[in-house]
Design a protein around this motif. Structure first.
Motif, PDB file in Angstrom:
ATOM      1  N   ASP A  58      -0.096  11.672  -3.798  1.00  0.00           N
ATOM      2  CA  ASP A  58       1.297  11.851  -4.226  1.00  0.00           C
ATOM      3  C   ASP A  58       1.454  13.088  -5.098  1.00  0.00           C
ATOM      4  OD1 ASP A  58       2.096   9.638  -2.849  1.00  0.00           O
ATOM      5  OD2 ASP A  58       2.240   8.316  -4.586  1.00  0.00           O
ATOM      6  N   LEU A  59       0.474  13.325  -5.957  1.00  0.00           N
ATOM      7  CA  LEU A  59       0.519  14.512  -6.816  1.00  0.00           C
ATOM      8  C   LEU A  59       0.450  15.779  -5.968  1.00  0.00           C
ATOM      9  CD1 LEU A  59      -1.864  13.386  -9.718  1.00  0.00           C
ATOM     10  CD2 LEU A  59       0.626  13.623  -9.816  1.00  0.00           C
ATOM     11  N   MET A  60      -0.380  15.731  -4.912  1.00  0.00           N
ATOM     12  CA  MET A  60      -0.506  16.875  -4.014  1.00  0.00           C
ATOM     13  C   MET A  60       0.813  17.133  -3.284  1.00  0.00           C
ATOM     14  SD  MET A  60      -2.747  19.156  -2.767  1.00  0.00           S
ATOM     15  CE  MET A  60      -4.427  18.690  -2.365  1.00  0.00           C
ATOM     16  N   HIS A  61       1.408  16.058  -2.764  1.00  0.00           N
ATOM     17  CA  HIS A  61       2.679  16.199  -2.051  1.00  0.00           C
ATOM     18  C   HIS A  61       3.786  16.715  -2.971  1.00  0.00           C
ATOM     19  CE1 HIS A  61       2.170  14.892   2.054  1.00  0.00           C
ATOM     20  NE2 HIS A  61       1.406  13.889   1.663  1.00  0.00           N
ATOM     21  N   GLU A  62       3.801  16.199  -4.170  1.00  0.00           N
ATOM     22  CA  GLU A  62       4.789  16.625  -5.157  1.00  0.00           C
ATOM     23  C   GLU A  62       4.669  18.124  -5.413  1.00  0.00           C
ATOM     24  OE1 GLU A  62       4.875  16.107  -9.895  1.00  0.00           O
ATOM     25  OE2 GLU A  62       5.084  14.196  -8.829  1.00  0.00           O
ATOM     26  N   ASN A  63       3.442  18.606  -5.527  1.00  0.00           N
ATOM     27  CA  ASN A  63       3.198  20.022  -5.769  1.00  0.00           C
ATOM     28  C   ASN A  63       3.601  20.874  -4.568  1.00  0.00           C
ATOM     29  OD1 ASN A  63       0.456  22.258  -6.027  1.00  0.00           O
ATOM     30  ND2 ASN A  63       2.192  22.235  -7.396  1.00  0.00           N
ATOM     31  N   MET A  64       3.270  20.411  -3.366  1.00  0.00           N
ATOM     32  CA  MET A  64       3.618  21.164  -2.175  1.00  0.00           C
ATOM     33  C   MET A  64       5.138  21.241  -1.992  1.00  0.00           C
ATOM     34  SD  MET A  64       0.746  22.222  -0.979  1.00  0.00           S
ATOM     35  CE  MET A  64       0.284  22.349  -2.712  1.00  0.00           C
ATOM     36  N   SER A  65       5.829  20.147  -2.329  1.00  0.00           N
ATOM     37  CA  SER A  65       7.292  20.132  -2.236  1.00  0.00           C
ATOM     38  C   SER A  65       7.903  21.116  -3.223  1.00  0.00           C
ATOM     39  CB  SER A  65       7.835  18.721  -2.521  1.00  0.00           C
ATOM     40  OG  SER A  65       7.389  17.809  -1.536  1.00  0.00           O
ATOM     41  N   ALA A  66       7.320  21.171  -4.423  1.00  0.00           N
ATOM     42  CA  ALA A  66       7.813  22.106  -5.441  1.00  0.00           C
ATOM     43  C   ALA A  66       7.618  23.553  -4.986  1.00  0.00           C
ATOM     44  CB  ALA A  66       7.084  21.866  -6.757  1.00  0.00           C
ATOM     45  N   MET A  67       6.505  23.830  -4.317  1.00  0.00           N
ATOM     46  CA  MET A  67       6.249  25.186  -3.841  1.00  0.00           C
ATOM     47  C   MET A  67       7.215  25.583  -2.729  1.00  0.00           C
ATOM     48  SD  MET A  67       2.091  25.562  -3.926  1.00  0.00           S
ATOM     49  CE  MET A  67       2.175  27.292  -3.473  1.00  0.00           C
ATOM     50  N   GLN A  68       7.597  24.609  -1.904  1.00  0.00           N
ATOM     51  CA  GLN A  68       8.549  24.893  -0.838  1.00  0.00           C
ATOM     52  C   GLN A  68       9.931  25.249  -1.386  1.00  0.00           C
ATOM     53  OE1 GLN A  68       8.091  21.247   1.499  1.00  0.00           O
ATOM     54  NE2 GLN A  68       7.132  22.421   3.130  1.00  0.00           N
ATOM     55  N   LYS A  69      10.213  24.794  -2.605  1.00  0.00           N
ATOM     56  CA  LYS A  69      11.524  25.044  -3.220  1.00  0.00           C
ATOM     57  C   LYS A  69      11.578  26.354  -4.004  1.00  0.00           C
ATOM     58  CE  LYS A  69      12.491  20.092  -3.652  1.00  0.00           C
ATOM     59  NZ  LYS A  69      12.636  18.956  -4.598  1.00  0.00           N
TER      60      LYS A  69
END
Length: 222
Positions: A58-69
């Motif tokens: 979940d932490l990884m996904h959260e980080n990847m989502s933030a990078m996409q933004k």
């Protein structure tokens, strides 16, 4: 006159049959309940394992989502600084999770040492972005820096098994690789010596940590 009295032998046989079927029914019910309990326990254990995996995932996904933004400007130095500052945030949070939940001495020590250094780099990168907000350029070129992140997301194992240590070592190794690849895309475009030098330093540090993580994973195969 017909005798209406029951034969004692027949009464005994009927009683015995009744007790037999009652016992069978009860045993069948107990077997079904036991089976259901075993299924529940198996399902519970599976959920617990998935829960352990999901925490780091979940932490990884959260980080990847933030990078996409991250809003791309087209300026390679600004876009790299913004992406890497966000990328560091994911590494910091995963390290904190390993520090609080991990058990392997080497990994926990690594998790303790990384965040302070990455936070310092993060502050410098964000300051640079803040001071160069008007910088613009070709977004088609700088968007290539997001490709390593997309490739990593496609390769992530969502059914990862093992301990928190295994999750940390595996996911952090992948996270570092995406950062290394991002630097490699950025360096040919770099214009600001300060950010270029920092990018090279970040890549060297992450390559070094990745070698240690990969070696640990090789020694602790599941």
């Amino acid at each position: 006159m017909k005798n209406n009295k029951f034969n004692p032998k027949w009464v005994a046989m009927l009683c015995g049959a009744s007790l037999f079927f009652t016992a069978c029914s009860r045993n069948s019910g107990e077997t079904e309940v036991a089976s259901d309990m075993e299924k529940t326990e198996d399902h519970s254990e599976h959920n617990m394992e998935a829960g352990k995996s999901n925490e780091m995932m979940d932490l990884m996904h959260e980080n990847m989502s933030a990078m996409q933004k991250v809003k791309m400007t087209g300026n390679p130095d600004v876009d790299f600084a913004n992406l890497m500052a966000t990328h560091h945030e994911g590494a910091i949070k995963m390290a904190q999770e390993e520090e609080s939940s991990g058990s392997d001495t080497m990994l926990v020590n690594m998790a303790k040492k990384s965040p302070p250094k990455q936070k310092e780099e993060q502050d410098k990168l964000r300051d640079f972005v803040q001071n160069n907000q008007s910088a613009t350029g070709d977004t088609a070129a700088t968007m290539k820096m997001t490709q390593p992140m997309k490739s990593m997301m496609a390769e992530m194992n969502h059914n990862m098994a093992g301990t928190t240590d295994h999750h940390f070592a595996s996911l952090m190794s992948m996270h570092h690789q995406s950062g290394i690849d991002m630097v490699k895309v950025y360096l040919p475009q770099a214009k600001t010596p300060e950010i270029k030098d920092m990018a090279q330093k970040i890549m060297d540090e992450q390559q070094n940590e990745k070698r240690k993580l990969d070696a640990w994973l090789k020694e602790h195969r599941q």
